[in-house]
Design an enzyme around this catalytic site. Structure first.
Site, short mmCIF file in Angstrom:
data_model
loop_
_atom_site.label_atom_id
_atom_site.label_comp_id
_atom_site.label_asym_id
_atom_site.label_seq_id
_atom_site.Cartn_x
_atom_site.Cartn_y
_atom_site.Cartn_z
N GLU A 179 0.85 -1.20 0.00
CA GLU A 179 0.00 0.00 0.00
C GLU A 179 0.89 1.24 0.00
O GLU A 179 1.98 1.24 0.55
CB GLU A 179 -0.95 -0.02 1.19
CG GLU A 179 -0.29 -0.17 2.56
CD GLU A 179 0.17 1.13 3.15
OE1 GLU A 179 -0.33 2.18 2.70
OE2 GLU A 179 1.04 1.11 4.04
N LEU A 181 -0.71 4.26 0.82
CA LEU A 181 -1.64 5.23 1.41
C LEU A 181 -0.91 6.13 2.39
O LEU A 181 -0.10 5.65 3.19
CB LEU A 181 -2.77 4.52 2.16
CG LEU A 181 -3.55 3.43 1.41
CD1 LEU A 181 -4.61 2.83 2.33
CD2 LEU A 181 -4.18 4.00 0.16
N ASN A 236 9.53 4.23 0.41
CA ASN A 236 9.57 4.96 1.68
C ASN A 236 10.98 5.47 2.00
O ASN A 236 11.15 6.58 2.52
CB ASN A 236 9.05 4.07 2.82
CG ASN A 236 7.53 4.13 2.91
OD1 ASN A 236 6.88 4.77 2.09
ND2 ASN A 236 6.96 3.47 3.90
N ALA A 280 10.96 21.53 4.22
CA ALA A 280 11.89 21.45 5.35
C ALA A 280 11.11 21.66 6.64
O ALA A 280 10.06 22.29 6.65
CB ALA A 280 12.96 22.52 5.20
N CYS A 288 5.39 4.90 9.83
CA CYS A 288 6.02 4.22 8.70
C CYS A 288 7.49 4.61 8.45
O CYS A 288 8.36 3.75 8.53
CB CYS A 288 5.21 4.46 7.44
SG CYS A 288 3.51 3.95 7.64
N LYS A 291 10.38 3.65 11.05
CA LYS A 291 10.47 2.20 11.22
C LYS A 291 10.90 1.51 9.92
O LYS A 291 11.75 0.62 9.92
CB LYS A 291 9.08 1.72 11.68
CG LYS A 291 8.73 0.29 11.42
CD LYS A 291 7.35 -0.04 11.93
CE LYS A 291 6.25 0.21 10.93
NZ LYS A 291 6.20 -0.70 9.80
#
Ligand code: UGA
Length: 487
Positions: A179, A181, A236, A280, A288, A291
């Protein structure tokens, strides 16, 4: 429009009703599928079945109200949901273990529950962010536990005894469908994805998932499960890198008197760079990025890959809090005993989520230094109140931004909620004892705020402009300061 026969044939269960599972389940119901939302947290299921969303997410409550009891049903019996469904979206938590790697015990538990309830073909779809090769582990786990003993009884998720005669479990597939999201935009993101990634190793799994998402029109990337898992981690990690990069640029801007917002615009208009995720501030937080970055570093280093780049991304983010505190100290001189209004507690706007929120790190540090805090957030107050229980006495929870500013000697802006950008500056000014704003999210136009008499400090912007120029007579900030010193 989904055909009735297909809706009946493809029963979907979403396992885990958290920030990923609930929006996903409601999105799928809105697309026209029958969806069972399952979670072993009975309290959560009670709340949902009474028609109330368990957390704040724009647009979610109306979907819950619309579909609950119709296309969307909920249960705390995860095994039952597995038994009654053919496509299982796994949306359980993957928290961080002590070592930094992802704790996959919930994923393993789900694999065992699936194994114990294999009563026909199942497609197990990983949606939670998991390290590469987790799909292979799920597969292995299901095979290991999904055996039916010779007397026909299921193993109930426990390893089969040596003495039972075993026969192979029914067919199943594993897919990775990460995902993307964002909290606060999860419903919007669900219906307007940039892309859908399908990591599959069978045509059957691919066809099923393509059919489920068919109403959404966007590019689909089809690959194998391990690559799909890595796509999520890389996405990510890259976004976190962008944020740390612009924060590094912000620090350089401060030293040379440049403005980071203009730099971000100037580079972001280049489509090879892109304008998003170049704000900034006090750094990234949430469930998320911190981790997932840690887990990705762990995965790389465990496999002998030098991850210095990502470690630096993490380090830059960590020191954002210290740099922000330094700005506050420079503005206030002594923190102890001062009253500071705090605007924003959630880790980002449009959510009540405070997990790994940079704002709370600042709040905790200020409490340690002896500040009195007046806190306000449009949605995250109850969660913050619960989290800060151990800090009684020096915290006042306020009902509005103006109330948080009342009597304050500085205003710390920590989350960029839209409503903070449209505050009446004159009202803020008169509410505060000393009109100093330390804007951790660059929400304000420095000149506009300074023209209102505030002392303003932003991130990566020209060095703090004070309301007093060396030659000018005492202006309001100075007058108030003088008053403060005299008391
Ligand atoms: C992030 C990703 O953006 C999603 O695509 C992904 O699905 C999700 O993680 C996940 O893995 O589940 P989320 O954590 O909800 O989504 O929030 P973001 O909007 O990405 O913001 C994360 C943090 O970065 C926030 O603390 C935010 O304030 C900060 N941020 C974001 C910045 O400091 N600067 C920016 O320019 C953008």
């Amino acid at each position: 429009m989904i055909k009735e026969s297909r809706r009946k044939a493809i029963k979907i269960a979403v396992l885990g009703m958290g920030h990923v599972g609930l929006p996903t389940a409601l999105g799928l119901a809105e697309l026209g599928w029958d969806v069972m939302g399952a979670d072993d947290d009975a309290e959560k299921i009670r709340t949902l079945s009474s028609g109330n969303a368990t957390f704040y997410e724009p647009g979610m409550q109306p979907l819950l109200t619309k579909h609950l009891g119709g296309r969307f049903r909920v249960t705390s019996d995860v095994g039952r949901a597995v038994a009654d469904s053919s496509v299982l979206f796994v949306c359980v938590g993957t928290p961080q273990a002590e070592s930094g790697e992802a704790d996959l015990s919930c994923v393993e538990a789900i694999a065992r529950t699936v194994a114990a309830n294999l009563n026909g073909y199942k497609l197990i779809v990983e949606k939670s962010t998991v390290p590469a090769i987790t799909a292979q582990w799920i597969k292995r786990t299901v095979i290991r536990y999904a055996r039916v003993s010779s007397n026909g009884h299921r193993s109930n998720g426990k390893a089969p005894s040596r003495h039972s005669r075993l026969k192979p479990a029914p067919e199943f597939d594993i897919a990775s469908n990460p995902e993307f999201l964002q909290e606060g935009r999860a419903i919007e993101n669900f219906f307007h994805p940039d892309r859908i990634v399908l990591g599959v190793d069978s045509a059957r799994a691919r066809d099923l998932l393509e059919e489920i998402y068919q109403p959404l029109h966007c590019p689909i990337v089809i690959t194998n499960p391990t690559t799909a898992e890595l796509i999520k981690h890389a996405a990510n990690a890259f976004l976190s890198t962008k944020i740390s990069f612009i924060n590094l640029v912000a620090d350089i801007c401060e030293t040379v008197g440049a403005d980071v917002s203009s730099v971000a615009r100037g580079i972001g208009l280049d489509p090879r760079i892109g304008a998003q995720f170049l704000s900034a501030g006090i750094g990234f937080g949430g469930y998320c990025f911190p981790k997932d970055l840690r887990a990705f570093i762990h995965l790389g280093e465990q496999n002998g890959v030098e991850c210095g780049l990502l470690r630096e991304v993490e380090h830059i983010n960590k020191v954002r809090i210290d740099k922000y505190l330094k700005k506050l100290r420079e503005a206030l001189w002594i923190i102890s005993g001062k009253t500071i209004g705090v605007l924003g507690l959630a880790f980002k706007p449009e959510t009540d989520d405070i997990r790994e929120a940079p704002s709370l790190k600042v709040v905790r540090a200020l409490l340690l230094e002896g500040a009195n805090l007046r806190l306000y957030d449009p949605q995250a107050m109850p969660n913050a109140q619960q989290e800060l229980q151990e800090q009684p006495g020096r915290i006042t929870y306020c009902a509005s931004a103006y109330e948080a500013a009342r009597g304050a000697q500085a205003l710390a802006i920590l989350t960029e909620w839209d409503e903070f950008g449209t505050l009446d500056l004159a009202q803020l000014y008169s509410a505060m004892e000393v009109p100093i704003i330390v804007d951790g999210r660059n929400m304000y136009d420095p000149e506009a705020v300074r023209n209102q008499g505030f002392e303003y400090h932003g991130i990566g912007r020209k060095t703090a402009g004070h309301a007093i120029s060396p030659s000018s007579p005492l202006k309001p900030v100075a007058r108030r300061r003088a008053a403060l010193t005299a008391t």
